[in-house]
Design a protein around this motif. Structure first.
Motif, PDB file in Angstrom:
ATOM      1  N   GLY A  80      17.703  10.657  -6.978  1.00  0.00           N
ATOM      2  CA  GLY A  80      16.325  10.348  -6.998  1.00  0.00           C
ATOM      3  C   GLY A  80      15.529  11.182  -7.980  1.00  0.00           C
ATOM      4  N   SER A  81      14.753  10.544  -8.924  1.00  0.00           N
ATOM      5  CA  SER A  81      14.134  11.290 -10.032  1.00  0.00           C
ATOM      6  C   SER A  81      12.688  10.484 -10.219  1.00  0.00           C
ATOM      7  CB  SER A  81      14.957  11.433 -11.341  1.00  0.00           C
ATOM      8  OG  SER A  81      14.162  12.014 -12.054  1.00  0.00           O
ATOM      9  N   PRO A  82      11.639  11.205 -10.167  1.00  0.00           N
ATOM     10  CA  PRO A  82      11.300  12.587 -10.229  1.00  0.00           C
ATOM     11  C   PRO A  82      11.351  13.438  -8.846  1.00  0.00           C
ATOM     12  CG  PRO A  82       9.339  11.834 -10.379  1.00  0.00           C
ATOM     13  CD  PRO A  82      10.496  10.608 -10.460  1.00  0.00           C
ATOM     14  N   ARG A  83      11.282  12.557  -7.807  1.00  0.00           N
ATOM     15  CA  ARG A  83      11.167  13.437  -6.586  1.00  0.00           C
ATOM     16  C   ARG A  83      12.537  13.461  -5.740  1.00  0.00           C
ATOM     17  NH1 ARG A  83       7.671  12.515  -1.127  1.00  0.00           N
ATOM     18  NH2 ARG A  83       7.963  14.422  -0.284  1.00  0.00           N
ATOM     19  N   THR A  84      13.388  14.422  -6.101  1.00  0.00           N
ATOM     20  CA  THR A  84      14.431  14.429  -5.180  1.00  0.00           C
ATOM     21  C   THR A  84      14.635  14.013  -3.690  1.00  0.00           C
ATOM     22  OG1 THR A  84      15.093  16.409  -6.638  1.00  0.00           O
ATOM     23  CG2 THR A  84      16.573  15.962  -4.711  1.00  0.00           C
ATOM     24  N   TYR A  85      15.715  13.141  -3.699  1.00  0.00           N
ATOM     25  CA  TYR A  85      15.788  12.182  -2.342  1.00  0.00           C
ATOM     26  C   TYR A  85      14.879  11.234  -1.967  1.00  0.00           C
ATOM     27  CZ  TYR A  85      18.678  16.566  -1.782  1.00  0.00           C
ATOM     28  OH  TYR A  85      19.429  17.574  -1.961  1.00  0.00           O
ATOM     29  N   TYR A  86      13.841  11.268  -2.574  1.00  0.00           N
ATOM     30  CA  TYR A  86      12.586  10.217  -2.182  1.00  0.00           C
ATOM     31  C   TYR A  86      12.341   9.193  -3.201  1.00  0.00           C
ATOM     32  CZ  TYR A  86      11.286  13.035   1.690  1.00  0.00           C
ATOM     33  OH  TYR A  86      11.161  13.737   2.895  1.00  0.00           O
ATOM     34  N   SER A  87      12.353   9.507  -4.773  1.00  0.00           N
ATOM     35  CA  SER A  87      12.356   8.600  -5.792  1.00  0.00           C
ATOM     36  C   SER A  87      13.346   7.453  -5.724  1.00  0.00           C
ATOM     37  CB  SER A  87      11.920   9.325  -6.855  1.00  0.00           C
ATOM     38  OG  SER A  87      10.851   9.964  -6.854  1.00  0.00           O
ATOM     39  N   GLY A  88      12.736   6.231  -6.003  1.00  0.00           N
ATOM     40  CA  GLY A  88      13.814   5.100  -6.615  1.00  0.00           C
ATOM     41  C   GLY A  88      13.919   5.378  -7.946  1.00  0.00           C
ATOM     42  N   TYR A  89      14.774   4.276  -8.573  1.00  0.00           N
ATOM     43  CA  TYR A  89      14.980   4.306  -9.877  1.00  0.00           C
ATOM     44  C   TYR A  89      14.392   2.818 -10.709  1.00  0.00           C
ATOM     45  CZ  TYR A  89      18.251   8.377  -9.546  1.00  0.00           C
ATOM     46  OH  TYR A  89      18.609   9.555  -9.476  1.00  0.00           O
ATOM     47  N   SER A  90      13.914   3.043 -11.844  1.00  0.00           N
ATOM     48  CA  SER A  90      13.278   2.013 -12.292  1.00  0.00           C
ATOM     49  C   SER A  90      14.514   0.878 -12.733  1.00  0.00           C
ATOM     50  CB  SER A  90      12.620   2.503 -13.551  1.00  0.00           C
ATOM     51  OG  SER A  90      13.112   2.964 -14.482  1.00  0.00           O
ATOM     52  N   VAL A  91      14.157  -0.269 -13.117  1.00  0.00           N
ATOM     53  CA  VAL A  91      15.035  -1.132 -13.605  1.00  0.00           C
ATOM     54  C   VAL A  91      15.643  -0.624 -14.880  1.00  0.00           C
ATOM     55  CG1 VAL A  91      15.340  -3.333 -14.741  1.00  0.00           C
ATOM     56  CG2 VAL A  91      13.883  -3.239 -12.744  1.00  0.00           C
ATOM     57  N   ASP A  92      15.088  -0.150 -15.667  1.00  0.00           N
ATOM     58  CA  ASP A  92      15.622   0.443 -16.975  1.00  0.00           C
ATOM     59  C   ASP A  92      16.316   1.687 -16.592  1.00  0.00           C
ATOM     60  OD1 ASP A  92      14.196  -1.191 -18.524  1.00  0.00           O
ATOM     61  OD2 ASP A  92      12.490  -0.008 -19.106  1.00  0.00           O
ATOM     62  N   GLY A  93      15.981   2.455 -15.758  1.00  0.00           N
ATOM     63  CA  GLY A  93      16.769   3.758 -15.431  1.00  0.00           C
ATOM     64  C   GLY A  93      18.155   3.228 -14.954  1.00  0.00           C
ATOM     65  N   LEU A  94      18.239   2.190 -14.063  1.00  0.00           N
ATOM     66  CA  LEU A  94      19.459   1.767 -13.375  1.00  0.00           C
ATOM     67  C   LEU A  94      20.442   0.848 -14.560  1.00  0.00           C
ATOM     68  CD1 LEU A  94      18.092  -0.048 -10.331  1.00  0.00           C
ATOM     69  CD2 LEU A  94      19.805   2.018 -10.423  1.00  0.00           C
ATOM     70  N   ALA A  95      19.746   0.315 -15.781  1.00  0.00           N
ATOM     71  CA  ALA A  95      20.484  -0.160 -16.691  1.00  0.00           C
ATOM     72  C   ALA A  95      21.185   0.975 -17.721  1.00  0.00           C
ATOM     73  CB  ALA A  95      19.652  -0.875 -17.509  1.00  0.00           C
ATOM     74  N   ASP A  96      20.360   2.211 -17.797  1.00  0.00           N
ATOM     75  CA  ASP A  96      20.973   3.160 -18.383  1.00  0.00           C
ATOM     76  C   ASP A  96      22.194   3.803 -17.577  1.00  0.00           C
ATOM     77  OD1 ASP A  96      19.171   3.235 -20.199  1.00  0.00           O
ATOM     78  OD2 ASP A  96      17.738   4.833 -19.276  1.00  0.00           O
TER      79      ASP A  96
END
Length: 253
Positions: free
Chosen positions: A196-212
């Motif tokens: 998870g980024s930016p908050r470790t263990y808490y943040s989800g990933y954006s659509v663009d992040g998952l595509a990367d």
């Protein structure tokens, strides 16, 4: 003369899953309605990472039950106990390592990988690491992923030693050290742990992040690596939705 045809080699495995197999209620519609959480989880994903083994041992009958609850293609990754990786810092671990391996072998063919996550304070020391990996390899020939968290592990010497023992260095996100932007060590395994980024263990990933991440995984697979991608951003319930989204993206490739 009769021509000889050769079937194309199947691509390396690409496994997506989460740390544990807890299913948040909002994701239930994506899974079978019947069965235990693990059985329902394994109806959709092809792997799960067992992290609880880091904190406490599990009886062989527990591992056997987990293995028997999953389909033939399913695989588990199991984290080594903290006694080995943190308390003893990989040294003098013959007894706890033998005990751990005696437990996890009850998974049978469902045991797919061992995860060695190191303490952030544990610096690379070639003699200790070589002795530990020699000990491990005498007892376990399968996939091993190692997640170092000290800057000294991202240089050439550590990379070469891991490669010599057929151990893949984990790509962990967020990346904390220069050189950690890609997997290292043995090129036959690309093991990603997405915290998870930016908050470790808490943040989800954006659509663009998952595509990367999907593009990276396709590249590593095309280069011949077996790929494992584990979402560990479980604290706020993002791991399962992110894994489902990434799996959907990869299914289009």
């Amino acid at each position: 003369m009769a021509s000889t045809t050769h079937a194309a080699e199947p691509p390396p495995a690409l496994r997506i899953g989460t740390a544990g197999w807890s299913l948040p209620r909002q994701s239930w519609p994506a899974f079978p309605a019947e069965g235990t959480h693990l059985q329902r989880y394994a109806g959709v994903f092809g792997m799960a990472e067992i992290d609880t083994s880091f904190y406490r041992p599990h009886q062989p009958k527990t591992y056997a039950r987990w293995g028997e609850s999953t389909p033939d293609h399913f695989r588990f990754s199991v984290k080594l106990p903290r006694e080995i990786t943190h308390d003893r810092a990989l040294a003098d671990v013959e007894q706890p390592l033998a005990a751990f391996l005696g437990q996890v072998e009850a998974l049978g063919p469902r045991l797919g990988c061992l995860l060695v996550q190191l303490a952030p304070s544990l610096a690379f020391e070639a003699a200790t690491v070589d002795a530990f990996l020699n000990l491990l390899r005498r007892q376990y020939p399968g996939l091993v992923a190692l997640e170092p968290r000290h800057a000294s592990w991202f240089g050439r010497e550590a990379h070469a030693l891991l490669a010599a023992h057929r151990v893949g260095r984990v790509l962990a996100d967020p990346v904390r050290e220069a050189g950690g932007e890609s997997p290292g060590g043995w090129r036959g395994l690309a093991y990603l742990r997405l915290h998870g980024s930016p908050r470790t263990y808490y943040s989800g990933y954006s659509v663009d992040g998952l595509a990367d991440w999907a593009r990276l995984l396709r590249r590593y697979r095309d280069e011949g690596a077996e790929c494992w991608c584990v979402f560990d951003n479980t604290a706020a319930g993002h791991a399962v939705p992110d894994a489902l989204a990434l799996q959907a993206l990869l299914s289009k490739s």
